[in-house]
Scaffold this active site. Structure first.
Site, PDB file in Angstrom:
ATOM      1  N   TYR A  60     -15.828  -3.738  -4.458  1.00  0.00           N
ATOM      2  CA  TYR A  60     -15.418  -3.934  -3.075  1.00  0.00           C
ATOM      3  C   TYR A  60     -16.630  -4.303  -2.227  1.00  0.00           C
ATOM      4  CZ  TYR A  60     -12.258  -3.289   0.904  1.00  0.00           C
ATOM      5  OH  TYR A  60     -11.456  -3.490   2.010  1.00  0.00           O
ATOM      6  N   ASN A 142      -3.219   0.205   6.653  1.00  0.00           N
ATOM      7  CA  ASN A 142      -1.999  -0.612   6.639  1.00  0.00           C
ATOM      8  C   ASN A 142      -1.408  -0.861   8.031  1.00  0.00           C
ATOM      9  OD1 ASN A 142      -2.266  -0.773   3.891  1.00  0.00           O
ATOM     10  ND2 ASN A 142      -0.591   0.599   3.400  1.00  0.00           N
ATOM     11  N   SER A 168       5.118  -4.320   0.257  1.00  0.00           N
ATOM     12  CA  SER A 168       3.833  -3.626   0.384  1.00  0.00           C
ATOM     13  C   SER A 168       3.793  -2.817   1.674  1.00  0.00           C
ATOM     14  CB  SER A 168       2.686  -4.638   0.380  1.00  0.00           C
ATOM     15  OG  SER A 168       2.648  -5.355   1.607  1.00  0.00           O
ATOM     16  N   VAL A 170       1.550  -2.856   4.104  1.00  0.00           N
ATOM     17  CA  VAL A 170       1.272  -3.690   5.266  1.00  0.00           C
ATOM     18  C   VAL A 170       2.518  -4.466   5.673  1.00  0.00           C
ATOM     19  CG1 VAL A 170      -0.033  -5.674   6.125  1.00  0.00           C
ATOM     20  CG2 VAL A 170      -1.197  -3.901   4.810  1.00  0.00           C
ATOM     21  N   ARG A 190       9.157  -9.788  -4.873  1.00  0.00           N
ATOM     22  CA  ARG A 190       9.288 -10.112  -6.292  1.00  0.00           C
ATOM     23  C   ARG A 190      10.753 -10.024  -6.732  1.00  0.00           C
ATOM     24  NH1 ARG A 190       7.843  -6.475  -9.226  1.00  0.00           N
ATOM     25  NH2 ARG A 190       7.166  -4.875  -7.741  1.00  0.00           N
ATOM     26  N   ASP A 191      11.122 -10.864  -7.699  1.00  0.00           N
ATOM     27  CA  ASP A 191      12.440 -10.744  -8.324  1.00  0.00           C
ATOM     28  C   ASP A 191      12.524  -9.375  -9.014  1.00  0.00           C
ATOM     29  OD1 ASP A 191      13.796 -13.754  -8.564  1.00  0.00           O
ATOM     30  OD2 ASP A 191      11.615 -13.753  -8.318  1.00  0.00           O
ATOM     31  N   ARG A 192      13.681  -8.734  -8.890  1.00  0.00           N
ATOM     32  CA  ARG A 192      13.829  -7.386  -9.457  1.00  0.00           C
ATOM     33  C   ARG A 192      15.308  -7.089  -9.648  1.00  0.00           C
ATOM     34  NH1 ARG A 192      10.514  -4.316  -5.546  1.00  0.00           N
ATOM     35  NH2 ARG A 192       9.555  -6.337  -5.229  1.00  0.00           N
ATOM     36  N   TYR A 261      -5.078 -11.763   3.532  1.00  0.00           N
ATOM     37  CA  TYR A 261      -5.722 -10.457   3.663  1.00  0.00           C
ATOM     38  C   TYR A 261      -5.712  -9.671   2.360  1.00  0.00           C
ATOM     39  CZ  TYR A 261      -0.987  -8.516   4.017  1.00  0.00           C
ATOM     40  OH  TYR A 261       0.315  -8.144   3.765  1.00  0.00           O
ATOM     41  N   GLY A 263      -5.073 -10.205  -2.351  1.00  0.00           N
ATOM     42  CA  GLY A 263      -4.880 -11.108  -3.487  1.00  0.00           C
ATOM     43  C   GLY A 263      -4.293 -10.375  -4.683  1.00  0.00           C
TER      44      GLY A 263
END
Length: 356
Positions: A60, A142, A168, A170, A190-192, A261, A263
């Site tokens: 970090y 967040n 997420s 945030v 995401r697909d779920r 913000y 990745g």
């Protein structure tokens, strides 16, 4: 003769970087009485954030300075950047804070994975005691990121923004804060298998529309989104990268901006050249830690606005997986076992340690 008190701190420290579970250890040291404008703090709770894990791994960009002031043989730092504390002692020159007040660190790298700590008054932000421990301890990362992204870049009532990683922390905060301002949010997730249930939850929080990553890349869906938004999505919030980032960028209006913000995919941000040429797209990075370093007052003002949203019921604290650190009961081995287990599960939902 003045009476001196003894405050014994138990802290999670590290002297080297690597696999987090391997580098952390419990260290006990004595905190002296508060002097000057310093205050002695008792921790009420702290979350485990991805940035905390990245610091332990040594990857970090922002890291605390390692020191021997805690009585270690080799320089060490206390882990953690975010948490809520109660003031248990104040120095003679402290003006605005009192014993019993709840506070958070103004800056990162404070060392929050600890039972106690010490700080100068100017490096703390006071919170109302009516705010829950979880809300207070998690307000700095967040929610602050979400609030500044929604509030600081020209969005007005009726405008649209698009974001990926819609589940997420945030993103869920973005949806709630945007709703309070009358701003529309298109969230990509995401697909779920439980897509419909997750979609319903996010829309109840404040997202105007929720689509899957598969839909995010579908041209027909893109046409529907353009019709829904009038082709006027002004801002994209990217914390995934890769194909997801290019697909949300394609939905932006001319002269729009995409802020990156995070990745999560660990893939580069991918933007078609045509968007720069024909839509005059602007891409920028965003980091709340750097914002606070440059302008500490922005952190204080952001926190004040977030407290108002919590108190009005327009902002709800995020779900956490809560664990208890029993201060007067746990041995060092038990504390370390607790923290190692929580660190190991740091990416399986928000982990939170409450100290009692």
């Amino acid at each position: 003769m003045s009476t001196r008190s003894i405050t014994t701190a138990k802290s999670i420290i590290y002297s080297s970087h690597g696999v987090p579970q391997d580098v952390i250890r419990v260290h006990t040291f004595t905190i002296p009485d508060a002097e000057g404008d310093s205050v002695v703090l008792k921790s009420l709770g702290f979350p485990i954030n991805p940035s905390d894990i990245n610091q332990l791994e040594g990857v970090y960009p922002s890291k605390p300075e390692k020191t021997t002031k805690y009585g270690t043989e080799e320089p060490a730092a206390i882990a953690g950047n975010e948490g809520l504390f109660e003031i248990v002692q104040v120095g003679p020159n402290v003006k605005e804070l009192s014993v019993g007040d709840h506070v958070i660190p103004l800056f990162s790298n404070f060392g929050t994975w600890t039972s106690h700590n010490v700080a100068q008054e100017k490096d703390l932000v006071k919170l109302p005691k009516s705010l829950s421990v979880v809300a207070g301890a998690t307000i700095s990362v967040n929610p602050a990121t979400a609030y500044q992204l929604v509030s600081n870049y020209g969005l007005e009532k009726g405008d649209w923004l698009i974001q990926n990683a819609g589940t997420s922390g945030v993103s869920q905060m973005v949806a709630q804060i945007a709703k309070s301002k009358g701003i529309n949010v298109l969230s990509v997730i995401r697909d779920r298998s439980d897509f419909d249930q997750v979609k319903a939850k996010l829309e109840a929080q404040g997202a105007t529309k929720v689509i899957s990553e598969t839909e995010n890349g579908d041209r027909a869906v893109g046409a529907e989104i353009k019709k829904l938004t009038g082709g006027k999505i002004k801002i994209a919030l990217n914390s995934v990268g890769g194909v997801s980032s290019s697909n949300i960028a394609r939905k932006l209006a001319p002269n729009a901006t995409m802020f990156t913000y995070g990745g999560m995919s660990k893939k580069p941000v991918s933007i078609p050249t045509s968007l720069f040429i024909f839509k005059n797209l602007t891409c920028k990075g965003y980091w709340v830690t750097e914002n606070t370093k440059k302008d500490p007052q922005s952190k204080i003002e952001t926190t004040e606005e977030l407290v108002k949203l919590y108190q009005s019921g327009q902002l709800k604290e995020l779900d956490v997986n809560e664990h208890t650190w029993k201060l007067d009961e746990f041995s060092d081995d038990q504390i370390l076992e607790l923290l190692k287990g929580v660190v190991e599960n740091a990416y399986n939902g928000k982990q939170f340690i409450r100290i009692v």
